[in-house]
Design a protein around this motif. Sequence first.
Motif, mmCIF file in Angstrom:
data_model
loop_
_atom_site.group_PDB
_atom_site.id
_atom_site.type_symbol
_atom_site.label_atom_id
_atom_site.label_comp_id
_atom_site.label_asym_id
_atom_site.label_seq_id
_atom_site.Cartn_x
_atom_site.Cartn_y
_atom_site.Cartn_z
ATOM 1 N N GLN A 1 14.274 -13.567 11.146
ATOM 2 C CA GLN A 1 14.257 -12.731 12.350
ATOM 3 C C GLN A 1 12.845 -12.311 12.746
ATOM 4 O O GLN A 1 12.613 -11.854 13.867
ATOM 5 N N ARG B 1 17.947 -18.184 17.750
ATOM 6 C CA ARG B 1 18.246 -18.096 16.319
ATOM 7 C C ARG B 1 18.087 -19.455 15.630
ATOM 8 O O ARG B 1 17.534 -19.543 14.530
ATOM 9 N N SER C 1 21.718 -19.165 24.927
ATOM 10 C CA SER C 1 20.345 -18.664 24.809
ATOM 11 C C SER C 1 20.118 -18.050 23.433
ATOM 12 O O SER C 1 19.074 -18.263 22.800
ATOM 13 N N ILE C 2 21.109 -17.285 22.965
ATOM 14 C CA ILE C 2 21.011 -16.675 21.634
ATOM 15 C C ILE C 2 20.971 -17.755 20.564
ATOM 16 O O ILE C 2 20.188 -17.679 19.599
ATOM 17 N N ARG D 1 25.407 -17.001 25.442
ATOM 18 C CA ARG D 1 25.484 -17.251 24.001
ATOM 19 C C ARG D 1 24.612 -18.448 23.618
ATOM 20 O O ARG D 1 24.091 -18.518 22.500
ATOM 21 N N SER E 1 21.241 -18.794 10.650
ATOM 22 C CA SER E 1 21.285 -18.202 11.990
ATOM 23 C C SER E 1 22.434 -17.226 12.155
ATOM 24 O O SER E 1 22.539 -16.552 13.184
#
Length: 324
Positions: free
Chosen positions: A227, A266, A261-262, A259, A44
């Motif tokens: 990705q 990932r 959410s990211i 962050r 990630s």
Amino acid sequence: MAQERVSNDLKALSEAYAQISSQIERFVVGNRPLIEMMYVGMLSGGHILLEGVPGTAKTVLAKTVALLSGCEFRRIQCAVDMQPADILGVRVYDPEKRDFILKKGPIFANFVLIDEINRVSPRTQSAFIEAMSERQATIDGIRNRFSDPFFVIATQNPYEFEGTFPLIEAQKDRFMFSAHLQYLSADEELEIIRRESTGYLDWEAFSEEIRPVLAPYTIQQYVRTIQKIRVEGPIMHYIRDLILETRSHDHIWLGASPRASIAFVRGSRALAALNGRSYVIPDDVKNIARYALPHRLILRREADIGGITTADVTEEILAAVEVQ
């Protein structure tokens, strides 16, 4: 053709991870969820913060994962008098070249274990966090990039507070995932005793048998493949609803940042990839939540006094929020 290549990469990654897990379990007892999260973090592009009791094979596990991944491993044992230059490096004068050259610090490696990060001063902690976030070290005004992949596992012991500097919430938020380690079960503890009594827990002998399953360039290839894993609309809305629930929950004073959410997106993609899937399912999101949320939540005082933990609140949120 592109989709076929993604499918082939996912199959290869899933098979490699199964092979890696099998080899690790030959030496390390238990900790299967942590093994999985190490690879989720690596794939990630994030870092992991570990808290918990000492002696739970964190160092051995990190070294084993690094060796099986074909990565260079460094361990940094933190101390209160450690300075940023001790980890980043310094420029020293070379009489032969008549110029200053960089003597790199231990953080210049693919896989770095920062042991007891709460032992160093806030100034040095900031140097660690900046290096992790920027993936580079600025020394004498010159930027020096780290090699890819660059993955950090930091540990801190929450049971000894004398002479420590706990990470502030903004610093914890820089870690994509966290885990709280517990003692092994009775059966796992007995297995350790059995292995030690038969001489099976010999790290030197085990490490000599390890043959890398991955390599830095294949890890970078898998990172690009991950990705492309699909995150459908309902899954995106589910992640959003989980994040929003942390900001309105009765026990939470400060909820998860963007962050988080990211980290959800990932991490869920990486977890799907380890299971050989080209799409994220709700169970991926739920599993990631247990590692992406607890260290980002600050509880209200009354909840803290009542013995409620951020892990407890995370489970409440997962039970309350449904996939639409």
